[in-house]
Design a protein around this motif. Structure first.
Motif, PDB file in Angstrom:
ATOM      1  N   ARG A   1       0.808  -1.218   0.000  1.00  0.00           N
ATOM      2  CA  ARG A   1       0.000   0.000   0.000  1.00  0.00           C
ATOM      3  C   ARG A   1       0.847   1.276   0.000  1.00  0.00           C
ATOM      4  NH1 ARG A   1      -5.446  -0.774   1.994  1.00  0.00           N
ATOM      5  NH2 ARG A   1      -5.850  -2.949   2.548  1.00  0.00           N
ATOM      6  N   GLN A   2       2.153   1.161   0.251  1.00  0.00           N
ATOM      7  CA  GLN A   2       3.020   2.335   0.265  1.00  0.00           C
ATOM      8  C   GLN A   2       4.109   2.257  -0.803  1.00  0.00           C
ATOM      9  OE1 GLN A   2       4.107   1.044   4.402  1.00  0.00           O
ATOM     10  NE2 GLN A   2       6.106   1.973   3.929  1.00  0.00           N
ATOM     11  N   GLN A   3       3.914   1.373  -1.777  1.00  0.00           N
ATOM     12  CA  GLN A   3       4.891   1.215  -2.842  1.00  0.00           C
ATOM     13  C   GLN A   3       4.681   2.279  -3.937  1.00  0.00           C
ATOM     14  OE1 GLN A   3       5.608  -3.613  -2.319  1.00  0.00           O
ATOM     15  NE2 GLN A   3       4.563  -2.878  -4.154  1.00  0.00           N
ATOM     16  N   PRO A   4       5.656   2.416  -4.841  1.00  0.00           N
ATOM     17  CA  PRO A   4       5.551   3.422  -5.911  1.00  0.00           C
ATOM     18  C   PRO A   4       4.255   3.308  -6.705  1.00  0.00           C
ATOM     19  CG  PRO A   4       7.768   2.531  -5.843  1.00  0.00           C
ATOM     20  CD  PRO A   4       6.957   1.714  -4.881  1.00  0.00           C
ATOM     21  N   GLY A   5       3.696   4.469  -6.987  1.00  0.00           N
ATOM     22  CA  GLY A   5       2.484   4.539  -7.796  1.00  0.00           C
ATOM     23  C   GLY A   5       1.194   4.537  -7.009  1.00  0.00           C
TER      24      GLY A   5
ATOM     25  N   SER B   1      -5.494   7.822   2.889  1.00  0.00           N
ATOM     26  CA  SER B   1      -5.032   7.404   1.572  1.00  0.00           C
ATOM     27  C   SER B   1      -4.598   5.943   1.584  1.00  0.00           C
ATOM     28  CB  SER B   1      -3.865   8.302   1.133  1.00  0.00           C
ATOM     29  OG  SER B   1      -3.437   7.992  -0.160  1.00  0.00           O
ATOM     30  N   TRP B   2      -3.967   5.525   2.670  1.00  0.00           N
ATOM     31  CA  TRP B   2      -3.551   4.125   2.827  1.00  0.00           C
ATOM     32  C   TRP B   2      -4.772   3.204   2.812  1.00  0.00           C
ATOM     33  CZ3 TRP B   2      -4.458   0.480   6.708  1.00  0.00           C
ATOM     34  CH2 TRP B   2      -3.597  -0.620   6.750  1.00  0.00           C
ATOM     35  N   ILE B   3      -5.817   3.598   3.528  1.00  0.00           N
ATOM     36  CA  ILE B   3      -7.037   2.787   3.579  1.00  0.00           C
ATOM     37  C   ILE B   3      -7.689   2.700   2.193  1.00  0.00           C
ATOM     38  CG2 ILE B   3      -9.403   2.739   4.486  1.00  0.00           C
ATOM     39  CD1 ILE B   3      -8.240   3.962   7.084  1.00  0.00           C
ATOM     40  N   ALA B   4      -7.598   3.792   1.428  1.00  0.00           N
ATOM     41  CA  ALA B   4      -8.230   3.836   0.106  1.00  0.00           C
ATOM     42  C   ALA B   4      -7.438   3.098  -0.965  1.00  0.00           C
ATOM     43  CB  ALA B   4      -8.434   5.292  -0.323  1.00  0.00           C
ATOM     44  N   THR B   5      -6.254   2.621  -0.626  1.00  0.00           N
ATOM     45  CA  THR B   5      -5.416   1.875  -1.572  1.00  0.00           C
ATOM     46  C   THR B   5      -5.871   0.422  -1.590  1.00  0.00           C
ATOM     47  OG1 THR B   5      -3.553   3.352  -1.061  1.00  0.00           O
ATOM     48  CG2 THR B   5      -3.045   1.265  -2.152  1.00  0.00           C
TER      49      THR B   5
ATOM     50  N   ASP C   1      -2.983  -2.649 -10.846  1.00  0.00           N
ATOM     51  CA  ASP C   1      -2.491  -2.417 -12.213  1.00  0.00           C
ATOM     52  C   ASP C   1      -2.318  -0.925 -12.491  1.00  0.00           C
ATOM     53  OD1 ASP C   1      -2.387  -5.112 -12.693  1.00  0.00           O
ATOM     54  OD2 ASP C   1      -4.280  -5.190 -13.805  1.00  0.00           O
ATOM     55  N   GLU C   2      -3.254  -0.131 -11.989  1.00  0.00           N
ATOM     56  CA  GLU C   2      -3.134   1.329 -12.144  1.00  0.00           C
ATOM     57  C   GLU C   2      -1.914   1.849 -11.397  1.00  0.00           C
ATOM     58  OE1 GLU C   2      -5.479   5.454 -10.922  1.00  0.00           O
ATOM     59  OE2 GLU C   2      -6.520   3.526 -10.795  1.00  0.00           O
ATOM     60  N   TYR C   3      -1.687   1.338 -10.188  1.00  0.00           N
ATOM     61  CA  TYR C   3      -0.517   1.774  -9.417  1.00  0.00           C
ATOM     62  C   TYR C   3       0.770   1.451 -10.165  1.00  0.00           C
ATOM     63  CZ  TYR C   3      -4.051   1.584  -5.679  1.00  0.00           C
ATOM     64  OH  TYR C   3      -5.190   1.734  -4.920  1.00  0.00           O
ATOM     65  N   HIS C   4       0.810   0.284 -10.793  1.00  0.00           N
ATOM     66  CA  HIS C   4       2.001  -0.095 -11.552  1.00  0.00           C
ATOM     67  C   HIS C   4       2.180   0.804 -12.774  1.00  0.00           C
ATOM     68  CE1 HIS C   4       2.083  -4.452  -9.789  1.00  0.00           C
ATOM     69  NE2 HIS C   4       2.375  -3.519  -8.909  1.00  0.00           N
ATOM     70  N   ARG C   5       1.087   1.177 -13.414  1.00  0.00           N
ATOM     71  CA  ARG C   5       1.203   2.104 -14.543  1.00  0.00           C
ATOM     72  C   ARG C   5       1.731   3.456 -14.071  1.00  0.00           C
ATOM     73  NH1 ARG C   5      -3.638  -0.543 -16.131  1.00  0.00           N
ATOM     74  NH2 ARG C   5      -4.934   1.063 -15.155  1.00  0.00           N
ATOM     75  N   ASN C   6       1.265   3.905 -12.919  1.00  0.00           N
ATOM     76  CA  ASN C   6       1.785   5.162 -12.365  1.00  0.00           C
ATOM     77  C   ASN C   6       3.285   5.059 -12.110  1.00  0.00           C
ATOM     78  OD1 ASN C   6      -0.834   6.183 -12.325  1.00  0.00           O
ATOM     79  ND2 ASN C   6      -1.167   5.701 -10.159  1.00  0.00           N
ATOM     80  N   ARG C   7       3.684   3.954 -11.491  1.00  0.00           N
ATOM     81  CA  ARG C   7       5.114   3.722 -11.209  1.00  0.00           C
ATOM     82  C   ARG C   7       5.943   3.752 -12.482  1.00  0.00           C
ATOM     83  NH1 ARG C   7       6.159  -2.333  -9.973  1.00  0.00           N
ATOM     84  NH2 ARG C   7       5.804  -2.306 -12.235  1.00  0.00           N
TER      85      ARG C   7
END
Length: 240
Positions: free
Chosen positions: A186-190, A206-210, A216-222
């Motif tokens: 939950r605290q990784q890049p993206g 924000s952590w709870i909302a992750t 997949d979206e987080y990885h695209r952000n990263r």
């Protein structure tokens, strides 16, 4: 404040900043990189800070901070795992960036970065200092608790986690419980909380909302960072 013996492995923007700030606070710090101690000339003259080989950085210390790229973890683990004391607290500041680290199958398969590090070291690990940019780590710490940036701390509950919380507090940031290490994805890049310098309440929200559905979206952000060296140069420029 209890003075501790702290080893830092990795003298880059995060590791070097932590080593310098912790030494200024009065902790006895040993700093190592992947080369000889003589290459760390920029850290000469800092009271309470000694440059050493990596193996020496983990001997006779209370806390070890590992701040190296993920591609270096396998080799580092092979060197350090046999000599790490079971009583030493281990902190991992690392983040997985495939553009820098190459593809690591376990991490691509969903194992959280620091869980993987913990598996390689064969011991518990705490993830912290990974979700703040180095210039902000250097400049934004404050004793004013009402005006602090929150930092997530993931890892097993107990006295060791309280010690990590205390270290974050001493550096002028507000520790926010990120749950067990298995939740550190939950605290990784993206992710929404990554490098946003949020206040503690906003960080926790924000952590709870992750959520896993958005990984997949987080990885695209990263992966929007396509020139990692250029990103590091820009971050270094902001350190001044």
């Amino acid at each position: 404040m209890r003075t501790m013996k702290i080893g830092v492995i990795g003298a880059g923007l995060i590791g070097g900043t932590l080593a310098s700030k912790l030494a200024v606070l009065g902790h006895q710090v040993k700093l190592a990189n992947s080369k000889a101690p003589s290459t760390l000339t920029e850290f000469g003259g800092i009271d309470n800070l000694t440059t050493v080989w990596a193996a020496d950085a983990v001997r006779d210390v209370d806390i070890v901070i590992i701040s190296v790229p993920e591609y270096a973890i396998d080799a580092l683990g092979a060197e350090l795992a046999p000599i790490l004391s079971e009583n030493t607290i281990v902190i991992d500041t690392g983040n997985y960036y495939p553009v820098r680290d190459g593809r690591i199958p376990a991490l691509d398969g969903g194992v959280p970065d620091s869980v993987w590090v913990s598996q390689i070291l064969g011991r518990p690990v705490f993830k912290v200092f990974n979700n703040i940019a180095a210039p902000d780590l250097k400049k934004k710490g404050t004793p004013d608790r009402g005006n602090r940036v929150g930092l997530l701390v993931s890892g097993p509950d107990g006295d060791a986690k309280h010690a990590v919380f205390a270290l974050v507090d001493q550096l002028g940031f507000e520790p926010v419980d990120g749950g067990p290490l298995e939740e550190s994805w939950r605290q990784q890049p993206g992710t929404p909380a990554y490098c946003k310098d949020l206040d503690p309440d906003s960080l926790k929200a924000s952590w709870i909302a992750t959520v896993l559905d958005d990984v997949d979206e987080y990885h695209r952000n990263r992966d929007q960072i396509v020139d990692f060296d250029a990103a590091v140069r820009e971050t270094a420029r902001r350190m001044a």
